[in-house]
Design a protein around this motif. Structure first.
Motif, PDB file in Angstrom:
ATOM      1  N   SER A  97     -43.966  -1.223  40.914  1.00  0.00           N
ATOM      2  CA  SER A  97     -43.932  -1.857  39.604  1.00  0.00           C
ATOM      3  C   SER A  97     -42.756  -2.823  39.499  1.00  0.00           C
ATOM      4  O   SER A  97     -42.898  -3.942  38.989  1.00  0.00           O
ATOM      5  CB  SER A  97     -43.838  -0.793  38.509  1.00  0.00           C
ATOM      6  OG  SER A  97     -43.752  -1.383  37.231  1.00  0.00           O
ATOM      7  N   SER A 100     -43.152  -6.356  40.701  1.00  0.00           N
ATOM      8  CA  SER A 100     -43.949  -7.302  39.910  1.00  0.00           C
ATOM      9  C   SER A 100     -43.103  -8.107  38.936  1.00  0.00           C
ATOM     10  O   SER A 100     -43.616  -8.994  38.252  1.00  0.00           O
ATOM     11  CB  SER A 100     -45.055  -6.560  39.142  1.00  0.00           C
ATOM     12  OG  SER A 100     -44.518  -5.752  38.109  1.00  0.00           O
ATOM     13  N   ARG A 185     -54.373   1.815  38.393  1.00  0.00           N
ATOM     14  CA  ARG A 185     -53.918   1.110  37.184  1.00  0.00           C
ATOM     15  C   ARG A 185     -54.875   1.342  36.031  1.00  0.00           C
ATOM     16  O   ARG A 185     -56.101   1.337  36.206  1.00  0.00           O
ATOM     17  CB  ARG A 185     -53.845  -0.384  37.498  1.00  0.00           C
ATOM     18  CG  ARG A 185     -53.016  -1.173  36.536  1.00  0.00           C
ATOM     19  CD  ARG A 185     -51.535  -0.899  36.675  1.00  0.00           C
ATOM     20  NE  ARG A 185     -50.770  -1.795  35.814  1.00  0.00           N
ATOM     21  CZ  ARG A 185     -50.502  -1.544  34.525  1.00  0.00           C
ATOM     22  NH1 ARG A 185     -50.932  -0.438  33.956  1.00  0.00           N
ATOM     23  NH2 ARG A 185     -49.793  -2.412  33.830  1.00  0.00           N
ATOM     24  N   ASN A 189     -49.153   0.212  29.752  1.00  0.00           N
ATOM     25  CA  ASN A 189     -48.189   0.806  30.682  1.00  0.00           C
ATOM     26  C   ASN A 189     -48.771   1.979  31.463  1.00  0.00           C
ATOM     27  O   ASN A 189     -48.045   2.636  32.213  1.00  0.00           O
ATOM     28  CB  ASN A 189     -46.957   1.318  29.916  1.00  0.00           C
ATOM     29  CG  ASN A 189     -46.073   0.193  29.418  1.00  0.00           C
ATOM     30  OD1 ASN A 189     -46.187  -0.945  29.840  1.00  0.00           O
ATOM     31  ND2 ASN A 189     -45.174   0.507  28.500  1.00  0.00           N
ATOM     32  N   LYS A 203     -43.470  -1.560  31.928  1.00  0.00           N
ATOM     33  CA  LYS A 203     -43.724  -2.866  32.544  1.00  0.00           C
ATOM     34  C   LYS A 203     -42.420  -3.632  32.722  1.00  0.00           C
ATOM     35  O   LYS A 203     -41.630  -3.737  31.787  1.00  0.00           O
ATOM     36  CB  LYS A 203     -44.679  -3.688  31.672  1.00  0.00           C
ATOM     37  CG  LYS A 203     -46.132  -3.286  31.771  1.00  0.00           C
ATOM     38  CD  LYS A 203     -46.978  -4.279  30.987  1.00  0.00           C
ATOM     39  CE  LYS A 203     -48.458  -3.961  31.136  1.00  0.00           C
ATOM     40  NZ  LYS A 203     -49.292  -4.941  30.402  1.00  0.00           N
TER      41      LYS A 203
END
Length: 289
Positions: A97, A100, A185, A189, A203
């Motif tokens: 995460s 990203s 996913r 969140n 996030k």
């Protein structure tokens, strides 16, 4: 039922409904390099497998909804025609995460996420050593589905070599699903862990986390804290100040504990804070020690 035509909704509204209702979605943790060999690492949940002979996977780095820009992964795939798709399990979900985060071009997401880059055998992009299964792929085709924010770009990949963590395989070369501990996913969140169900990951895309590479070495050398713990610690915009740390220690009456405790005990307390998503408190006790 409440019914809509796509034109009734804004792109963010439609995007949210689709991602909230179509899941759990597997995650393609895509590693690419640019024309100068600079690595990029980013996750995509528009992803699946579409054949075994030949072995084909497709993932889609969509154009950003908010500003209609494209992602480095897409540009790299257009330029080099190569990508490694690394599979994500629970042990690396926080670091995945963190990767990203929209760092500036040229920033190495391997370093920021604290994950280990290893050379591939047949292609230039690096593999993620901590990923339980890694697929080296050639890009066969890229299909652009639109020019507006939210439009997908189907990257059709053919696997040319795969690497599987050996203890996941049985004698028949079947992967033990309880051992691989996959995550997927969901909307917002939310993620799903195959063995245990829903959990949340904050996030990182709206802020710039400091990254695992900015965590002091004496903390990264911990025998207690895990990769997921480091991923959470790296997802803060700045470290607490000396004054904030001092106030926290005084309010929690932790001075005697810190004076008398080993790093082992302090890291266990910090890990408890991290499990409760009290990330700044974890930082305060770690930096106080």
């Amino acid at each position: 039922m409440k019914s809509f035509s796509p034109s009734d909704l804004s792109t963010p509204e439609l995007h949210g409904i689709m991602l909230g209702s179509i899941g759990p979605r597997p995650i393609a943790f895509a590693s690419t390099v640019d024309e100068n060999g600079q690595p990029n690492l980013s996750p995509f949940s528009f992803f699946n497998v579409f054949g075994a002979n030949p072995p084909i996977m497709v993932f889609s780095p969509a154009r950003r909804v908010r500003n209609n820009t494209t992602k480095h992964t897409l540009e790299n795939c257009k330029t080099t025609k190569e990508v490694v798709i690394n599979i994500v399990n629970y042990a690396i979900v926080q670091q995945m995460s963190l990767s990203s985060t929209e760092y500036a071009e040229g920033v190495n997401e391997f370093e920021k996420s604290g994950l280990t880059a290893v050379k591939s055998d047949l292609i230039k992009p690096f593999r993620v050593a901590e990923s339980p299964v890694q697929y080296e792929c050639k890009v066969n085709e890229i299909i652009e589905l639109g020019k507006e924010g939210g439009s997908g770009n189907l990257i059709i990949c053919e696997v040319v070599k795969l690497h599987v963590q050996e203890d996941l395989l049985n004698a028949d070369l079947k992967i033990d699903q309880s051992k691989i501990d996959l995550v997927s996913r969901m909307g917002g969140n939310w993620y799903s862990r195959a063995k245990e169900g829903l959990f949340e990951v904050e996030k990182p895309v709206k802020k710039l986390g400091i990254g695992v590479d900015e965590i002091p070495n004496y903390i990264k050398e911990s025998k207690i804290l895990t990769g997921n713990d480091f991923g959470k610690l790296g997802n803060v915009e700045k470290l607490p100040s000396h004054e904030e740390i001092k106030k926290f220690i005084e309010e929690k009456d932790l001075k005697v504990f810190l004076d008398e405790s080993t790093d082992h005990k302090v890291h266990l307390v910090a890990q408890e804070y991290l499990n409760e998503n009290r990330v700044l408190d974890a930082w305060k006790i770690l930096l106080a020690k």
